[in-house]
Design an enzyme around this catalytic site. Sequence first.
Site, PDB file in Angstrom:
ATOM      1  N   LYS A 186       0.824  -1.209   0.000  1.00 42.33           N
ATOM      2  CA  LYS A 186       0.000   0.000   0.000  1.00 42.33           C
ATOM      3  C   LYS A 186       0.860   1.262   0.000  1.00 42.33           C
ATOM      4  O   LYS A 186       0.611   2.218   0.746  1.00 42.33           O
ATOM      5  CB  LYS A 186      -0.986  -0.004   1.165  1.00 42.33           C
ATOM      6  N   ARG A 187       1.874   1.273  -0.835  1.00 38.88           N
ATOM      7  CA  ARG A 187       2.794   2.403  -0.899  1.00 38.88           C
ATOM      8  C   ARG A 187       2.122   3.615  -1.547  1.00 38.88           C
ATOM      9  O   ARG A 187       1.250   3.493  -2.394  1.00 38.88           O
ATOM     10  CB  ARG A 187       4.057   2.013  -1.665  1.00 38.88           C
TER      11      ARG A 187
END
Length: 309
Positions: free
Chosen positions: A106-107
């Site tokens: 979930k960058r």
Amino acid sequence: MALDRLIEKIAEKQNPTVAGLDPKLDYVPEYIKQKAFSEHGETLKGAAEALLQFNKGLIDALCDIVPAVKPQAAYYEMYGYEGVKALYDTQEYARSKGMFVITDGKRNDIGSTMEAYAAAHLGKTKVGSTEYEPFLGDALTVNGYFGSDGINPVINVCKQYDKGMFVLAKTSNPSSGELQDMKIDDRTVYEVMGDMCEEWGKDLMGKHGYSGVGIVAGATYPQQIEILRARLPHTFFLIPGYGAQGASAKDISAAFGKNGLGGIVNSSRGIMCAYQKEKCDEKDFAAAARREAIRMRDEIMGYVNKIEL
């Protein structure tokens, strides 16, 4: 295009599921932990070794029936650099067994920072005259809140190295609607994000009708999955929320088209902890995971029927 490879593995195995490798020490059989601790002590290294051996057992049991794994980076990072190495080693082992690897990170950032995230998790890093692959993911989960400034660097790396991404759209958690269901004019936030992904994906179209820019669409919201599928004909769905979070195969059936394609359904605890639910011998953990993966596949395929390319 990377998601073409995932789609082909799904069709080959007639199984649109991914095993989430989100291991806590509580999930790891005692005999594995004790062996790791006897070698490395009750240390971060000992914990990381236990996670890795647990993951290897699961991968061995699943690789011929499940097309992909999805390690969640946080469960490894919590054990420091030893845990991060276990993440890399897990990715490497899954890849050696022919599995597609989705790194759940979930960058989210912009500019050179997002370029660095993309290089780390999907691309390569140059040191002197040599390029190295820091991590071994085939796709990465991404938060699209920064808009195209945070997505374009990932698209560029995906093009260069044949990788893919899944952008958060309608997540499976109970409070997701606090923001994602709010309206912007006549569209919800999750619809806006989905529409943006459909547009971004035009630069990464694959041969099976889906782009390399997928979305995360939670199984806990079946009506929203149906809405998103109707809006996004070229967008592949990563679908969390099945099993331990309460969603059923029926809840996600709208994600799939007539040819059985359209998404991949994640189960983490349901597979990893199947031996605890069965109350079987802990040394049977891998076989129990396999039994649950087969049960899950068969239940979902009861709605999908057949996957055709």
